[in-house]
Design a protein around this motif. Structure first.
Motif, short mmCIF file in Angstrom:
data_model
loop_
_atom_site.label_atom_id
_atom_site.label_comp_id
_atom_site.label_asym_id
_atom_site.label_seq_id
_atom_site.Cartn_x
_atom_site.Cartn_y
_atom_site.Cartn_z
N GLY A 139 0.82 -1.21 0.00
CA GLY A 139 0.00 0.00 0.00
C GLY A 139 0.85 1.26 0.00
O GLY A 139 0.42 2.31 -0.45
N GLY A 140 2.07 1.16 0.51
CA GLY A 140 2.93 2.33 0.61
C GLY A 140 4.08 2.35 -0.38
O GLY A 140 4.69 3.38 -0.60
N GLY B 153 -0.47 -0.63 -4.42
CA GLY B 153 -1.62 -0.93 -3.55
C GLY B 153 -2.54 0.28 -3.42
O GLY B 153 -3.77 0.15 -3.41
N ASP C 1 -6.44 0.75 -4.35
CA ASP C 1 -7.42 1.29 -3.40
C ASP C 1 -8.18 2.47 -4.01
O ASP C 1 -9.38 2.62 -3.82
CB ASP C 1 -6.74 1.70 -2.09
CG ASP C 1 -6.14 0.50 -1.36
OD1 ASP C 1 -6.60 -0.63 -1.61
OD2 ASP C 1 -5.20 0.68 -0.56
N GLY D 206 -7.77 -3.57 -2.97
CA GLY D 206 -6.96 -4.59 -3.65
C GLY D 206 -7.64 -5.95 -3.76
O GLY D 206 -7.85 -6.47 -4.86
N ASP E 110 -9.17 -7.72 -7.16
CA ASP E 110 -8.62 -9.04 -7.49
C ASP E 110 -9.78 -10.01 -7.81
O ASP E 110 -9.79 -10.69 -8.84
CB ASP E 110 -7.83 -9.54 -6.27
CG ASP E 110 -7.06 -10.84 -6.53
OD1 ASP E 110 -7.19 -11.40 -7.63
OD2 ASP E 110 -6.33 -11.28 -5.61
N GLY F 122 1.51 -6.52 0.59
CA GLY F 122 0.08 -6.84 0.47
C GLY F 122 -0.36 -7.27 -0.92
O GLY F 122 -1.14 -8.22 -1.07
N ASN G 81 -2.11 -10.99 -4.65
CA ASN G 81 -2.98 -10.91 -5.84
C ASN G 81 -2.88 -12.17 -6.71
O ASN G 81 -1.77 -12.57 -7.11
CB ASN G 81 -2.60 -9.67 -6.65
CG ASN G 81 -3.53 -9.44 -7.82
OD1 ASN G 81 -3.33 -10.00 -8.88
ND2 ASN G 81 -4.58 -8.66 -7.61
O1 KG4 Z 1 1.75 -4.66 2.82
P1 KG4 Z 1 0.45 -4.09 3.21
O2 KG4 Z 1 -0.45 -4.88 4.13
O3 KG4 Z 1 0.63 -2.70 3.91
C1 KG4 Z 1 1.65 -1.79 3.56
O4 KG4 Z 1 2.80 -1.96 4.02
O5 KG4 Z 1 1.32 -0.89 2.74
O6 KG4 Z 1 -0.35 -3.73 1.85
C2 KG4 Z 1 -1.65 -3.25 1.83
C3 KG4 Z 1 -2.08 -3.08 0.39
C4 KG4 Z 1 -3.44 -2.39 0.22
O7 KG4 Z 1 -3.30 -1.32 -0.69
C5 KG4 Z 1 -4.35 -3.49 -0.34
O8 KG4 Z 1 -5.37 -3.01 -1.18
C6 KG4 Z 1 -3.35 -4.34 -1.10
O9 KG4 Z 1 -2.20 -4.35 -0.27
N1 KG4 Z 1 -3.82 -5.72 -1.35
C7 KG4 Z 1 -4.04 -6.23 -2.59
C8 KG4 Z 1 -4.52 -7.55 -2.40
N2 KG4 Z 1 -4.57 -7.80 -1.05
C9 KG4 Z 1 -4.13 -6.66 -0.43
N3 KG4 Z 1 -3.89 -5.68 -3.81
C10 KG4 Z 1 -4.21 -6.44 -4.88
N4 KG4 Z 1 -4.70 -7.71 -4.77
C11 KG4 Z 1 -4.86 -8.30 -3.58
N5 KG4 Z 1 -5.33 -9.55 -3.50
#
Ligand code: KG4
Ligand code: ZN
Length: 331
Positions: A137-138, A163, A167, A180, A184, A273, A277
């Motif tokens: 996400g970041g 990410g 969103d 996300g 997906d 995150g 996917n």
């Molecule tokens: O790694 P994470 O939990 O937090 C950070 O360090 O940012 O990542 C969160 C991000 C969110 O933007 C979420 O929408 C995305 O991961 N995400 C996905 C999926 N599961 C989570 N994006 C695409 N497909 C997915 N299945």
């Protein structure tokens, strides 16, 4: 060696006990996502308050699940950054206090390197160097990993992280947050070639940019989709989701291949995150067969933020003689 990891960089309050860098004895995550949902994004003050109110209970639960008393823990590991500063400070303050009171070492861990390490906790360890890819996400970052404490950034995003783009596109499509996992799922029902959303690699660099494709989706929706259609999860919304996803993920795959080629490396270790996917996993697996490289993905429960990856990486750093002082602050 038993390491208690603490992770509070964003909305997850997490604690985990890991033995010898890979054996996960407990992995407890308490998310404050339900309080952020109505805002369509994480509110730092709410996340921080949740950490402060829950960190002791989460740690106690992780020790109980591992059937350990705090006195049996050898090292305290904590995420130092990057992340939300107040959120990080709540975990760091707790970790410092515990390490000081128990008289045991403290090890500060970089969140992005920990995401890469999450892929190496089940499968065997690849040899160095390898290419690391963090898609979260970041961040959207490619790096050359020469050792656990020697990681060089090759490419980053110039604007939105992947990410974040997921969103925001989900928000444009009137879906929930975080978008996300929803995109997906919806994209499986759509045609990825229905709409041409271009997301080109940047000229001569491996950096990423996802704000253009997000805006393209916004204009497409304004021009072609009426409010009624946005309420349905059928076409054309599924086509938009699938077309956005295909284009954005293709650039990540392409740049990862280029990074491996440039550095003559045959190993790609993925974390964050978005590595959950399903379409991305499919794309990378297909390429790994045709281009003959090995791809490492985290197990699904370690894709998003967790403390096992923090405790796991801390073990590798400990073995290299790395310790943190009690005056560290958040990054
Ligand atoms: O790694 P994470 O939990 O937090 C950070 O360090 O940012 O990542 C969160 C991000 C969110 O933007 C979420 O929408 C995305 O991961 N995400 C996905 C999926 N599961 C989570 N994006 C695409 N497909 C997915 N299945
Ligand atoms: Zn993360």
């Amino acid at each position: 060696m038993l390491i208690l990891g603490i992770e509070t960089s964003c909305d997850e309050t997490a604690a985990s006990v890991v033995k010898d860098g890979t054996k996960i004895l407990s992995n407890v995550v308490s998310s404050s996502m339900r309080y952020h949902r109505k805002f369509g994004g994480v509110i730092p003050e709410i996340a921080t308050r949740h950490h402060v109110e829950n960190i002791d209970k989460v740690i106690e639960r992780s020790l109980r699940k591992a059937s350990l008393s705090i006195k049996e823990v050898d090292v305290i590991a904590v995420t130092q950054g990057p992340g939300l500063v107040g959120a990080l400070l709540s975990g760091i303050s707790c970790a410092k206090a515990m390490a000081y009171a128990l008289g045991i070492p403290l090890i500060a861990v970089d969140h992005l390197k920990a995401h890469i390490y999450s892929s190496l906790m089940q499968e065997g360890m690849p040899s160095f160097p390898f290419i690391g890819l963090v898609i979260s996400g970041g961040h959207t970052r490619l790096c050359l990993v020469k050792d656990f404490d020697d990681v060089v950034t090759i490419a980053d995003t110039l604007d939105d992280a992947i990410g974040e783009a997921y969103d925001k596109v989900a928000k444009i499509l009137g879906m929930g947050y975080p978008g996300g996992p929803l995109i997906d799922r919806l994209a499986k029902k759509g045609n990825p070639r229905a709409i041409k959303f271009t997301c080109r690699p940047l000229n001569g660099s491996l950096d990423f940019s996802f704000s253009g494709i997000k805006t393209a989706v916004l204009y497409h929706v304004k021009k072609h989709v009426d409010a009624q259609a946005l309420k349905s999860t059928r076409l054309p919304i599924a086509d938009i989701a699938a077309s956005f996803q295909e284009s954005a993920l293709s650039v990540i795959v392409k740049n990862s291949l280029k990074a491996m080629e440039k550095h003559r490396i045959k190993t790609l270790v993925i974390g964050g995150g978005v590595s959950a996917n399903s379409r991305f996993r499919e794309m990378v697996k297909k390429e790994s067969v045709s281009k003959d490289f090995k791809a490492y993905f985290p197990p699904l429960e370690l894709c998003s933020d967790n403390a096992s990856m923090v405790a796991g990486l801390a073990y590798r750093l400990y073995k290299k003689g790395i310790r943190s002082s009690l005056d560290i602050t958040a990054n």
